[in-house]
Design an enzyme around this catalytic site. Structure first.
Site, PDB file in Angstrom:
ATOM      1  N   ILE A 191       0.839  -1.204   0.000  1.00  0.00           N
ATOM      2  CA  ILE A 191       0.000   0.000   0.000  1.00  0.00           C
ATOM      3  C   ILE A 191       0.866   1.243   0.000  1.00  0.00           C
ATOM      4  O   ILE A 191       0.570   2.227  -0.680  1.00  0.00           O
ATOM      5  CB  ILE A 191      -0.966  -0.022   1.197  1.00  0.00           C
ATOM      6  CG1 ILE A 191      -1.925  -1.212   1.078  1.00  0.00           C
ATOM      7  CG2 ILE A 191      -1.752   1.286   1.285  1.00  0.00           C
ATOM      8  CD1 ILE A 191      -2.781  -1.448   2.308  1.00  0.00           C
ATOM      9  N   ARG A 196      11.236  -1.054   7.820  1.00  0.00           N
ATOM     10  CA  ARG A 196      12.150  -1.942   8.532  1.00  0.00           C
ATOM     11  C   ARG A 196      13.305  -2.373   7.644  1.00  0.00           C
ATOM     12  O   ARG A 196      14.416  -2.589   8.114  1.00  0.00           O
ATOM     13  CB  ARG A 196      11.398  -3.185   9.045  1.00  0.00           C
ATOM     14  CG  ARG A 196      10.500  -2.906  10.233  1.00  0.00           C
ATOM     15  CD  ARG A 196       9.776  -4.161  10.666  1.00  0.00           C
ATOM     16  NE  ARG A 196       8.899  -4.671   9.616  1.00  0.00           N
ATOM     17  CZ  ARG A 196       8.160  -5.771   9.726  1.00  0.00           C
ATOM     18  NH1 ARG A 196       8.204  -6.484  10.832  1.00  0.00           N
ATOM     19  NH2 ARG A 196       7.379  -6.155   8.739  1.00  0.00           N
ATOM     20  N   SER A 197      13.044  -2.499   6.356  1.00  0.00           N
ATOM     21  CA  SER A 197      14.098  -2.843   5.408  1.00  0.00           C
ATOM     22  C   SER A 197      13.979  -1.938   4.186  1.00  0.00           C
ATOM     23  O   SER A 197      12.875  -1.494   3.835  1.00  0.00           O
ATOM     24  CB  SER A 197      13.989  -4.307   4.990  1.00  0.00           C
ATOM     25  OG  SER A 197      12.716  -4.578   4.428  1.00  0.00           O
ATOM     26  N   ARG A 255      -3.365   1.264  11.305  1.00  0.00           N
ATOM     27  CA  ARG A 255      -4.046   0.745  12.491  1.00  0.00           C
ATOM     28  C   ARG A 255      -4.103   1.839  13.547  1.00  0.00           C
ATOM     29  O   ARG A 255      -3.130   2.565  13.757  1.00  0.00           O
ATOM     30  CB  ARG A 255      -3.324  -0.484  13.055  1.00  0.00           C
ATOM     31  CG  ARG A 255      -3.537  -1.748  12.243  1.00  0.00           C
ATOM     32  CD  ARG A 255      -4.968  -2.267  12.399  1.00  0.00           C
ATOM     33  NE  ARG A 255      -5.231  -3.465  11.613  1.00  0.00           N
ATOM     34  CZ  ARG A 255      -5.765  -3.462  10.401  1.00  0.00           C
ATOM     35  NH1 ARG A 255      -6.044  -2.310   9.799  1.00  0.00           N
ATOM     36  NH2 ARG A 255      -6.007  -4.592   9.776  1.00  0.00           N
ATOM     37  N   GLU A 258     -12.641   0.881  17.992  1.00  0.00           N
ATOM     38  CA  GLU A 258     -13.657   1.118  16.959  1.00  0.00           C
ATOM     39  C   GLU A 258     -14.914   0.309  17.257  1.00  0.00           C
ATOM     40  O   GLU A 258     -14.813  -0.797  17.791  1.00  0.00           O
ATOM     41  CB  GLU A 258     -13.092   0.727  15.584  1.00  0.00           C
ATOM     42  CG  GLU A 258     -11.884   1.547  15.168  1.00  0.00           C
ATOM     43  CD  GLU A 258     -11.307   1.134  13.811  1.00  0.00           C
ATOM     44  OE1 GLU A 258     -11.813   0.159  13.219  1.00  0.00           O
ATOM     45  OE2 GLU A 258     -10.360   1.775  13.346  1.00  0.00           O
ATOM     46  N   HIS A 290     -13.141   3.732   9.053  1.00  0.00           N
ATOM     47  CA  HIS A 290     -12.388   2.545   8.623  1.00  0.00           C
ATOM     48  C   HIS A 290     -12.925   1.993   7.297  1.00  0.00           C
ATOM     49  O   HIS A 290     -13.367   0.847   7.208  1.00  0.00           O
ATOM     50  CB  HIS A 290     -12.437   1.468   9.705  1.00  0.00           C
ATOM     51  CG  HIS A 290     -11.292   0.497   9.623  1.00  0.00           C
ATOM     52  ND1 HIS A 290     -10.764  -0.133  10.710  1.00  0.00           N
ATOM     53  CD2 HIS A 290     -10.565   0.038   8.558  1.00  0.00           C
ATOM     54  CE1 HIS A 290      -9.777  -0.934  10.344  1.00  0.00           C
ATOM     55  NE2 HIS A 290      -9.645  -0.837   9.035  1.00  0.00           N
TER      56      HIS A 290
END
Length: 321
Positions: free
Chosen positions: A159, A179-180, A239, A268, A287
């Site tokens: 995404i 992270r990478s 999130r 939620e 959402h």
């Protein structure tokens, strides 16, 4: 063999289930807009070989321990923080999710939320509804430009890359932290990898697309917002748990950052009394990141394909562990 029994925790269109009806026996919660209650889910799960669950269902070690006959849980979402993955692994239960099919749709919504927040679209719409449009003036509802600005994407997964492609259409400079590193994305988009602090200080738009983990819980807090530009806009389409919402509300009220757009919240659903809804510089959505008819149908079909491949093929298509 007897047809595997599948329990579905929310009412889905029967037309989507029909192509699989010769291979499965389906039982389904009878409501579309209300989650199945815990006791009903537990009772029905005891009769099932597999489940199709929503993010509203919390599947923990106790639940799995009481359902030793379960073989697979197909979660109707990319995220799976509603399921205790380590417990599922311990009980030898496969968990699948629905990546890829919702990538472009969620990226559309993420960028739309960014634009709506930047250009104060919801505030402007509300003003007209309240008969507040009385006169034009040079800085009436003046917002922030999107074109040629810097977007910082935290979490460069599928995404994130799709949002970056949209940003390039607006001639935006794309920074990312992950992270990478993603060398191919850096080349193709192009995008620039930076450390987290650099992203915060350089970006006009900070977009969170990270999963909820112990490490990311409450990541975006008071100290993080202080590092951002005072004209920066924060977008969360990942999130709710990754944001300290009280700290965000304080940052918006006190001009630490300019605005925020959120499609997800720590708990939620939220109600009209939520702190952020009182702020004009916050745009809040319920959402709906992947909420198009076509994408939701594709997500259901992927859940069913995962079940079909597990019971009748070479294994599930998109396992998460």
């Amino acid at each position: 063999m007897n047809k595997p029994v599948i329990y579905i925790s929310r009412k889905l269109p029967k037309s989507l289930l029909e192509p699989y009806s010769d291979r499965f026996t389906f039982h389904m919660w009878d409501q579309e807009d209300k989650p199945v209650d815990k006791e009903e889910l537990l009772k029905e799960s005891k009769k099932a070989d597999g489940l199709i669950t929503m993010l509203t269902e919390k599947i923990d070690d106790r639940f799995l321990r009481e359902n030793p006959q379960l073989k697979i849980i197909a979660n109707l979402a990319v995220g799976f923080d509603n399921i205790d993955i380590m417990a599922a692994k311990k009980h030898h239960i496969i968990v699948t999710n629905t990546p890829d099919v919702l990538t472009e749709t969620t990226a559309d919504l993420t960028f739309a939320l960014l634009m709506a927040t930047a250009r104060r679209m919801v505030e402007a719409n509300d003003l007209i509804k309240q008969d507040g449009w009385e006169v034009w003036s040079p800085f009436f509802l003046a917002g922030s430009d999107v074109h040629h600005k810097t977007i910082g994407i935290v979490g460069m997964g599928r995404i994130g890359e799709a949002v970056a492609r949209r940003a390039r259409g607006f001639d935006m400079r794309v920074l990312y932290h992950n992270r990478s590193r993603k060398p191919q994305a850096e080349k193709d988009l192009p995008a620039t990898y930076v450390n987290f602090d650099e992203l915060l200080t350089q970006s006009d738009f900070v977009v969170s697309l990270i999963p909820a983990t112990e490490q990311t819980k409450g990541l975006f807090n008071h100290d993080i917002f202080l590092k951002m530009k005072t004209e920066a806009i924060f977008i969360n389409a990942s999130r709710g748990a990754v944001v300290n919402e009280l700290d965000l509300a304080s940052a918006l009220e006190n001009g630490v950052i300019k605005g925020a757009g959120l499609d997800v919240f720590s708990r939620e659903p939220i109600g009209s009394d939520h702190t952020l809804l009182a702020l004009k510089n916050a745009v809040c959505l319920p959402h709906i990141g992947s909420a198009t008819v076509q994408t939701r149908k594709d997500m259901v079909r992927l859940c069913l394909d995962n079940l079909d491949s597990y019971f009748y093929g070479d294994g599930p298509k998109t396992p998460v562990q």
